[in-house]
Write a protein that holds these residues in place. Structure first.
Motif, PDB file in Angstrom:
ATOM      1  N   LYS A  29     -30.326 -13.735 -42.872  1.00  7.09           N
ATOM      2  CA  LYS A  29     -29.513 -13.470 -44.069  1.00  7.09           C
ATOM      3  C   LYS A  29     -29.102 -14.736 -44.803  1.00  7.09           C
ATOM      4  N   VAL A  30     -29.030 -15.856 -44.131  1.00  9.35           N
ATOM      5  CA  VAL A  30     -28.605 -17.104 -44.771  1.00  9.35           C
ATOM      6  C   VAL A  30     -29.763 -17.804 -45.501  1.00  9.35           C
ATOM      7  N   ASP A  31     -30.981 -17.307 -45.342  1.00 11.83           N
ATOM      8  CA  ASP A  31     -32.148 -18.003 -45.890  1.00 11.83           C
ATOM      9  C   ASP A  31     -32.355 -17.729 -47.372  1.00 11.83           C
ATOM     10  N   LYS A  32     -32.714 -18.800 -48.064  1.00 11.39           N
ATOM     11  CA  LYS A  32     -33.141 -18.737 -49.460  1.00 11.39           C
ATOM     12  C   LYS A  32     -34.558 -19.306 -49.463  1.00 11.39           C
ATOM     13  N   ILE A  33     -35.524 -18.427 -49.678  1.00  9.39           N
ATOM     14  CA  ILE A  33     -36.916 -18.726 -49.348  1.00  9.39           C
ATOM     15  C   ILE A  33     -37.788 -18.847 -50.578  1.00  9.39           C
ATOM     16  N   LEU A  34     -38.602 -19.904 -50.589  1.00  5.99           N
ATOM     17  CA  LEU A  34     -39.637 -20.100 -51.601  1.00  5.99           C
ATOM     18  C   LEU A  34     -40.968 -19.701 -50.985  1.00  5.99           C
ATOM     19  N   VAL A  35     -41.660 -18.780 -51.634  1.00  4.94           N
ATOM     20  CA  VAL A  35     -42.981 -18.341 -51.190  1.00  4.94           C
ATOM     21  C   VAL A  35     -44.028 -19.239 -51.832  1.00  4.94           C
ATOM     22  N   ILE A  36     -45.013 -19.670 -51.040  1.00  6.85           N
ATOM     23  CA  ILE A  36     -46.114 -20.510 -51.517  1.00  6.85           C
ATOM     24  C   ILE A  36     -47.432 -19.854 -51.115  1.00  6.85           C
ATOM     25  N   ASP A  37     -48.406 -19.839 -52.041  1.00  9.77           N
ATOM     26  CA  ASP A  37     -49.733 -19.337 -51.694  1.00  9.77           C
ATOM     27  C   ASP A  37     -50.783 -20.073 -52.505  1.00  9.77           C
ATOM     28  N   ASP A  38     -52.039 -19.964 -52.060  1.00  8.77           N
ATOM     29  CA  ASP A  38     -53.115 -20.696 -52.727  1.00  8.77           C
ATOM     30  C   ASP A  38     -53.555 -20.030 -54.026  1.00  8.77           C
ATOM     31  N   PHE A  39     -53.742 -18.703 -54.024  1.00 12.54           N
ATOM     32  CA  PHE A  39     -54.205 -17.985 -55.206  1.00 12.54           C
ATOM     33  C   PHE A  39     -53.276 -16.831 -55.540  1.00 12.54           C
ATOM     34  N   LEU A  40     -53.191 -16.512 -56.816  1.00 10.27           N
ATOM     35  CA  LEU A  40     -52.571 -15.279 -57.284  1.00 10.27           C
ATOM     36  C   LEU A  40     -53.631 -14.509 -58.049  1.00 10.27           C
ATOM     37  N   ALA A  41     -53.962 -13.321 -57.547  1.00 12.04           N
ATOM     38  CA  ALA A  41     -54.912 -12.436 -58.222  1.00 12.04           C
ATOM     39  C   ALA A  41     -54.193 -11.134 -58.563  1.00 12.04           C
ATOM     40  N   ASN A  42     -54.008 -10.285 -57.551  1.00  7.09           N
ATOM     41  CA  ASN A  42     -53.346  -9.008 -57.806  1.00  7.09           C
ATOM     42  C   ASN A  42     -51.886  -8.972 -57.360  1.00  7.09           C
ATOM     43  N   GLY A  43     -51.406 -10.030 -56.748  1.00  5.22           N
ATOM     44  CA  GLY A  43     -49.994 -10.149 -56.398  1.00  5.22           C
ATOM     45  C   GLY A  43     -49.588  -9.525 -55.079  1.00  5.22           C
ATOM     46  N   GLN A  44     -50.519  -8.936 -54.360  1.00  8.00           N
ATOM     47  CA  GLN A  44     -50.169  -8.200 -53.152  1.00  8.00           C
ATOM     48  C   GLN A  44     -49.625  -9.090 -52.034  1.00  8.00           C
ATOM     49  N   ALA A  45     -50.173 -10.282 -51.863  1.00  6.38           N
ATOM     50  CA  ALA A  45     -49.678 -11.170 -50.800  1.00  6.38           C
ATOM     51  C   ALA A  45     -48.220 -11.551 -51.052  1.00  6.38           C
ATOM     52  N   VAL A  46     -47.912 -11.929 -52.285  1.00  3.01           N
ATOM     53  CA  VAL A  46     -46.536 -12.322 -52.606  1.00  3.01           C
ATOM     54  C   VAL A  46     -45.592 -11.135 -52.455  1.00  3.01           C
ATOM     55  N   LEU A  47     -46.012  -9.961 -52.897  1.00  6.09           N
ATOM     56  CA  LEU A  47     -45.162  -8.776 -52.752  1.00  6.09           C
ATOM     57  C   LEU A  47     -44.947  -8.424 -51.282  1.00  6.09           C
ATOM     58  N   GLY A  48     -45.968  -8.602 -50.453  1.00  4.40           N
ATOM     59  CA  GLY A  48     -45.807  -8.379 -49.014  1.00  4.40           C
ATOM     60  C   GLY A  48     -44.825  -9.349 -48.400  1.00  4.40           C
ATOM     61  N   LEU A  49     -44.916 -10.617 -48.795  1.00  4.28           N
ATOM     62  CA  LEU A  49     -43.975 -11.625 -48.292  1.00  4.28           C
ATOM     63  C   LEU A  49     -42.560 -11.334 -48.781  1.00  4.28           C
ATOM     64  N   LYS A  50     -42.440 -10.870 -50.014  1.00  5.45           N
ATOM     65  CA  LYS A  50     -41.129 -10.482 -50.549  1.00  5.45           C
ATOM     66  C   LYS A  50     -40.528  -9.369 -49.701  1.00  5.45           C
ATOM     67  N   SER A  51     -41.347  -8.417 -49.283  1.00  9.83           N
ATOM     68  CA  SER A  51     -40.873  -7.336 -48.430  1.00  9.83           C
ATOM     69  C   SER A  51     -40.336  -7.872 -47.107  1.00  9.83           C
ATOM     70  N   LEU A  52     -41.042  -8.821 -46.489  1.00  9.92           N
ATOM     71  CA  LEU A  52     -40.565  -9.417 -45.231  1.00  9.92           C
ATOM     72  C   LEU A  52     -39.214 -10.092 -45.431  1.00  9.92           C
ATOM     73  N   ILE A  53     -39.079 -10.819 -46.533  1.00 12.58           N
ATOM     74  CA  ILE A  53     -37.837 -11.525 -46.842  1.00 12.58           C
ATOM     75  C   ILE A  53     -36.692 -10.522 -46.987  1.00 12.58           C
ATOM     76  N   GLU A  54     -36.945  -9.450 -47.731  1.00 16.39           N
ATOM     77  CA  GLU A  54     -35.906  -8.444 -47.947  1.00 16.39           C
ATOM     78  C   GLU A  54     -35.542  -7.724 -46.649  1.00 16.39           C
ATOM     79  N   GLN A  55     -36.528  -7.474 -45.790  1.00 15.48           N
ATOM     80  CA  GLN A  55     -36.240  -6.836 -44.499  1.00 15.48           C
ATOM     81  C   GLN A  55     -35.284  -7.693 -43.673  1.00 15.48           C
ATOM     82  N   GLY A  56     -35.400  -9.005 -43.818  1.00 17.30           N
ATOM     83  CA  GLY A  56     -34.532  -9.917 -43.084  1.00 17.30           C
ATOM     84  C   GLY A  56     -33.194 -10.165 -43.755  1.00 17.30           C
ATOM     85  N   GLY A  57     -32.965  -9.540 -44.907  1.00 17.77           N
ATOM     86  CA  GLY A  57     -31.711  -9.739 -45.622  1.00 17.77           C
ATOM     87  C   GLY A  57     -31.606 -11.082 -46.298  1.00 17.77           C
TER      88      GLY A  57
END
Length: 194
Positions: free
Chosen positions: A118-146
Protein backbone atom coordinates in the motif's frame (compact mmCIF):
# COMPACT_ATOMS: atom_id res chain seq x y z
CA UNK A 1 15.02 10.25 -27.29
CA UNK A 2 17.20 10.92 -30.28
CA UNK A 3 19.82 8.23 -29.53
CA UNK A 4 17.16 5.50 -29.37
CA UNK A 5 15.52 6.76 -32.56
CA UNK A 6 18.90 6.87 -34.31
CA UNK A 7 19.66 3.33 -33.17
CA UNK A 8 16.28 2.12 -34.42
CA UNK A 9 16.97 3.70 -37.81
CA UNK A 10 20.48 2.21 -37.92
CA UNK A 11 19.92 -1.30 -36.53
CA UNK A 12 16.16 -1.89 -36.28
CA UNK A 13 14.61 -4.21 -38.83
CA UNK A 14 11.00 -3.67 -39.90
CA UNK A 15 9.62 -7.16 -40.54
CA UNK A 16 6.15 -5.92 -41.46
CA UNK A 17 3.83 -3.01 -40.65
CA UNK A 18 3.40 -4.30 -37.06
CA UNK A 19 6.74 -5.89 -36.10
CA UNK A 20 9.99 -4.01 -35.46
CA UNK A 21 12.99 -6.18 -34.62
CA UNK A 22 15.37 -4.49 -32.17
CA UNK A 23 16.99 -7.61 -30.78
CA UNK A 24 20.53 -6.55 -31.69
CA UNK A 25 20.53 -3.76 -29.08
CA UNK A 26 17.39 -3.74 -26.90
CA UNK A 27 15.73 -7.04 -26.13
CA UNK A 28 18.01 -9.97 -26.93
CA UNK A 29 21.52 -8.57 -27.17
CA UNK A 30 21.59 -5.46 -24.99
CA UNK A 31 23.59 -2.28 -25.53
CA UNK A 32 24.18 -1.32 -21.90
CA UNK A 33 25.38 2.20 -22.71
CA UNK A 34 22.16 2.87 -24.60
CA UNK A 35 20.06 1.40 -21.78
CA UNK A 36 21.91 3.49 -19.20
CA UNK A 37 21.11 6.59 -21.26
CA UNK A 38 17.49 5.43 -21.49
CA UNK A 39 17.35 5.09 -17.70
CA UNK A 40 18.53 8.70 -17.38
CA UNK A 41 16.01 9.83 -19.98
CA UNK A 42 13.14 8.18 -18.09
CA UNK A 43 14.33 9.93 -14.93
CA UNK A 44 14.12 13.21 -16.83
CA UNK A 45 10.71 12.40 -18.37
CA UNK A 46 9.29 11.62 -14.92
CA UNK A 47 11.25 14.28 -13.03
CA UNK A 48 7.98 15.77 -11.76
CA UNK A 49 7.30 12.47 -9.96
CA UNK A 50 10.83 11.28 -9.12
CA UNK A 51 10.54 12.05 -5.40
CA UNK A 52 7.42 9.91 -4.99
CA UNK A 53 8.38 6.88 -7.10
CA UNK A 54 9.71 4.14 -4.83
CA UNK A 55 9.56 1.10 -7.17
CA UNK A 56 9.89 0.21 -10.82
CA UNK A 57 7.70 -2.62 -12.16
CA UNK A 58 8.02 -4.45 -15.47
CA UNK A 59 7.12 -7.77 -17.05
CA UNK A 60 9.53 -10.51 -18.05
CA UNK A 61 11.51 -10.86 -20.16
CA UNK A 62 12.25 -7.94 -22.48
CA UNK A 63 11.36 -5.21 -20.00
CA UNK A 64 13.80 -6.38 -17.33
CA UNK A 65 17.03 -4.92 -18.70
CA UNK A 66 15.47 -1.51 -19.39
CA UNK A 67 13.69 -1.43 -16.03
CA UNK A 68 16.91 -2.28 -14.19
CA UNK A 69 18.62 0.80 -15.64
CA UNK A 70 15.57 2.93 -14.83
CA UNK A 71 15.61 1.63 -11.25
CA UNK A 72 19.28 2.51 -11.01
CA UNK A 73 18.58 6.04 -12.26
CA UNK A 74 15.76 6.48 -9.70
CA UNK A 75 17.77 4.64 -7.00
CA UNK A 76 14.83 2.37 -6.17
CA UNK A 77 14.16 -1.40 -6.37
CA UNK A 78 12.94 -3.03 -9.57
CA UNK A 79 10.32 -5.78 -9.52
CA UNK A 80 9.27 -7.87 -12.49
CA UNK A 81 6.10 -9.85 -13.05
CA UNK A 82 6.74 -13.45 -14.01
CA UNK A 83 4.83 -15.18 -16.79
CA UNK A 84 3.22 -18.54 -16.11
CA UNK A 85 3.59 -20.67 -13.01
CA UNK A 86 6.80 -20.60 -10.98
CA UNK A 87 7.35 -22.89 -8.00
CA UNK A 88 9.84 -20.48 -6.44
CA UNK A 89 7.30 -17.60 -6.28
CA UNK A 90 4.79 -19.50 -4.17
CA UNK A 91 1.03 -19.08 -4.04
CA UNK A 92 0.80 -15.75 -2.21
CA UNK A 93 0.77 -13.67 -5.40
CA UNK A 94 -1.19 -11.08 -7.31
CA UNK A 95 -2.11 -12.31 -10.79
CA UNK A 96 -3.51 -10.93 -14.05
CA UNK A 97 -4.01 -12.25 -17.55
CA UNK A 98 -2.09 -10.48 -20.31
CA UNK A 99 -2.39 -10.94 -24.06
CA UNK A 100 1.02 -10.78 -25.77
CA UNK A 101 0.89 -9.14 -29.19
CA UNK A 102 4.29 -10.58 -30.12
CA UNK A 103 3.50 -14.15 -29.04
CA UNK A 104 -0.18 -14.09 -30.05
CA UNK A 105 -1.36 -15.69 -26.82
CA UNK A 106 -2.51 -14.93 -23.28
CA UNK A 107 -0.23 -15.40 -20.26
CA UNK A 108 -0.90 -15.26 -16.57
CA UNK A 109 1.52 -12.87 -14.88
CA UNK A 110 2.28 -12.88 -11.17
CA UNK A 111 4.13 -10.88 -8.54
CA UNK A 112 4.66 -11.98 -4.96
CA UNK A 113 2.53 -9.99 -2.53
CA UNK A 114 5.75 -9.20 -0.63
CA UNK A 115 6.83 -6.79 -3.37
CA UNK A 116 3.73 -4.63 -3.93
CA UNK A 117 2.37 -2.83 -0.87
CA UNK A 118 0.00 0.00 0.00
CA UNK A 119 2.90 2.41 0.55
CA UNK A 120 4.29 1.89 -2.97
CA UNK A 121 4.15 4.46 -5.73
CA UNK A 122 5.13 2.50 -8.81
CA UNK A 123 6.41 3.45 -12.25
CA UNK A 124 5.77 0.79 -14.89
CA UNK A 125 8.47 0.35 -17.57
CA UNK A 126 8.26 -1.76 -20.74
CA UNK A 127 10.06 -2.09 -24.05
CA UNK A 128 7.10 -1.76 -26.47
CA UNK A 129 3.58 -0.40 -26.39
CA UNK A 130 1.28 -1.94 -29.00
CA UNK A 131 -2.15 -2.83 -27.64
CA UNK A 132 -1.53 -1.82 -24.02
CA UNK A 133 -2.30 -5.19 -22.46
CA UNK A 134 1.01 -5.62 -20.61
CA UNK A 135 0.72 -2.21 -18.94
CA UNK A 136 -2.93 -2.81 -18.05
CA UNK A 137 -2.01 -6.19 -16.54
CA UNK A 138 0.73 -4.57 -14.45
CA UNK A 139 -1.73 -1.86 -13.39
CA UNK A 140 -4.05 -4.61 -12.17
CA UNK A 141 -1.25 -6.13 -10.04
CA UNK A 142 -0.50 -2.71 -8.55
CA UNK A 143 -4.15 -2.11 -7.71
CA UNK A 144 -4.51 -5.58 -6.16
CA UNK A 145 -1.69 -4.63 -3.81
CA UNK A 146 -3.33 -1.34 -2.87
CA UNK A 147 -0.40 0.57 -4.34
CA UNK A 148 -0.47 3.53 -6.72
CA UNK A 149 0.67 3.47 -10.34
CA UNK A 150 2.20 6.88 -11.02
CA UNK A 151 2.81 6.34 -14.72
CA UNK A 152 4.12 4.15 -17.51
CA UNK A 153 7.39 4.64 -19.37
CA UNK A 154 7.70 2.93 -22.73
CA UNK A 155 10.89 2.62 -24.76
CA UNK A 156 9.16 2.27 -28.16
CA UNK A 157 5.52 3.16 -28.71
CA UNK A 158 3.72 2.05 -31.86
CA UNK A 159 1.35 5.03 -32.10
CA UNK A 160 -0.57 3.45 -34.98
CA UNK A 161 -1.84 0.71 -32.64
CA UNK A 162 -4.49 1.22 -29.92
CA UNK A 163 -2.26 1.06 -26.82
CA UNK A 164 -2.01 4.78 -26.05
CA UNK A 165 -5.76 5.28 -26.30
CA UNK A 166 -6.46 2.31 -24.01
CA UNK A 167 -3.98 3.57 -21.41
CA UNK A 168 -5.34 7.11 -21.66
CA UNK A 169 -8.86 5.78 -21.06
CA UNK A 170 -7.50 3.96 -17.99
CA UNK A 171 -6.10 7.26 -16.65
CA UNK A 172 -2.45 6.26 -17.05
CA UNK A 173 0.22 8.93 -17.44
CA UNK A 174 2.15 7.59 -20.44
CA UNK A 175 5.53 8.82 -21.64
CA UNK A 176 7.59 7.21 -24.41
CA UNK A 177 11.18 7.61 -25.57
CA UNK A 178 10.51 6.82 -29.24
CA UNK A 179 7.07 7.15 -30.84
CA UNK A 180 6.62 5.38 -34.17
CA UNK A 181 3.85 6.85 -36.32
CA UNK A 182 4.21 4.28 -39.09
CA UNK A 183 6.58 1.64 -40.40
CA UNK A 184 6.92 -0.76 -43.28
CA UNK A 185 9.76 -2.74 -44.86
CA UNK A 186 9.54 -0.47 -47.90
CA UNK A 187 9.45 2.97 -46.26
CA UNK A 188 11.17 2.20 -42.94
CA UNK A 189 10.25 3.89 -39.66
CA UNK A 190 8.54 7.28 -39.35
CA UNK A 191 8.71 8.89 -35.90
CA UNK A 192 6.19 11.17 -34.23
CA UNK A 193 6.00 12.83 -30.82
CA UNK A 194 4.38 11.99 -27.46
Amino acid sequence: MNSLEQRILKDGIVLDSDILKVDSFLNHQVDVKLLKAMGSEFLELFSDKKDEINKILTIEASGIAIAAFVAEAFNVPMVFAKKGEHKNVGNDVYTADVYSFTKGRTYEIAVSKKYINKVDKILVIDDFLANGQAVLGLKSLIEQGGAEMVGAGIAIEKAFQPGRQKLKEAGIDLRALAVIESMSPETGVKFGTN
